[in-house]
Design an enzyme around this catalytic site. Structure first.
Site: not given
Ligand code: HPA
Length: 273
Positions: A27, A58, A80, A82-83, A110, A208-209, A232, A243
């Site tokens: 991402s 993406h 991913h 979740y898609e 990310a 998430m990946s 973050n 996001h």
């Molecule tokens: N959680 C899950 N996935 C992420 C995060 C997060 O805080 N930041 C970037 N991808």
């Protein structure tokens, strides 16, 4: 098998040279593909079994070319779980990369940081992971021609590649944290209570990946390196998580991760047969 059809298609492209390194851009990191020279680009919708990413940030194309003189195949954008894909579908791009010649897979993503000192914009070398959903892309009948039924993942993130990454970071003067990545299914971010629990069980970053990709890669004999861009602090450690922030901070970190990968690819080129 779809991955073989995709691999055949890739091999048939004009100007195709077998790649040694596969690279997946996460991402906000799509612009890293600008570091690739003399590239051939193919949209995922031309590749059997590949899924078009549905998430902003993406792009959904395969790029073949060179990075620091090394032949690479870059997936600009990933799918991913979740898609809504079946988890086995996530194996297709990875096995296709292996089939066309890759020996190494570099994963970028990310992630949220669970450690106050690991700040947005920082990089983390993934040393190990926790598969929180407990789901594997390797469920179902095993093809012994690809890899073993019961896979040893004691060294999922290749120790030699990690050492190369450490040396590279030192050489180019980039701070590279190290830690354990915990995979969450998403698409919602985590709750503060989950993050507190994840800290207790040894996680340093959350995302998430990468985990399904890593498991597929190790299974088919690819050596894996993974680098997370901290976008973050995880839920509960900062006021809120979005996001949009993931994409913005990911973009800002591009010069730093580019510096690292420029030299890392060079080192790989010198050490891969
Ligand atoms: N959680 C899950 N996935 C992420 C995060 C997060 O805080 N930041 C970037 N991808």
């Amino acid at each position: 098998m779809d991955y073989q059809k995709s691999a055949d298609y890739i091999r048939s492209l004009a100007g195709y040279t077998p790649p040694k390194v596969g690279l997946i851009l996460g991402s906000g990191l799509g612009a890293l593909a600008e570091s690739i020279s003399s590239s051939i680009k193919v949209s995922y919708n031309e590749l059997p079994g590949f899924s078009e990413p549905t998430v902003s940030g993406h792009d959904g194309q395969l790029i073949l070319g060179t990075w620091s003189g090394v032949n690479i195949a870059c997936l600009q954008g990933r799918s991913h779980l979740y898609e809504g894909h079946h988890i086995q579908r996530l194996t297709v791009p990875i096995r296709a990369l292996k089939s066309v010649g890759c020996k190494v897979l570099v994963l970028t993503c990310a992630a949220g940081s669970l450690r106050e000192e690991m700040r947005p914009g920082d990089l983390m070398l993934v040393t190990d992971h926790i598969n929180w959903p407990g789901l594997s892309p390797l469920i179902g009948p095993n093809d012994d021609g690809i890899g073993p039924r019961f896979l040893d993942v004691s060294h999922a993130y290749d120790p030699t590649l990690r050492e190369f990454a450490r040396q590279t970071a030192e050489n180019v003067g980039v701070i590279l944290h190290e830690g354990v990545y915990i995979w969450c299914l998403g698409p919602n971010f985590e709750t503060p209570a989950e993050i507190r629990a994840f800290r207790q069980i040894g996680a340093d970053a959350v995302g998430m990946s990468i985990v399904p990709e890593c498991l597929t890669a190790v299974h088919c004999g690819l050596k894996v390196l993974a680098i997370s861009v901290v976008t973050n602090l995880a839920a509960g450690l900062q006021s809120d998580v979005s996001h949009a922030e993931t994409l913005a901070i990911g973009k800002e970190a591009i010069p730093k991760i580019k510096l690292l990968l420029d030299r890392f690819m060079q080192l790989l080129g010198e050490n891969l047969q």
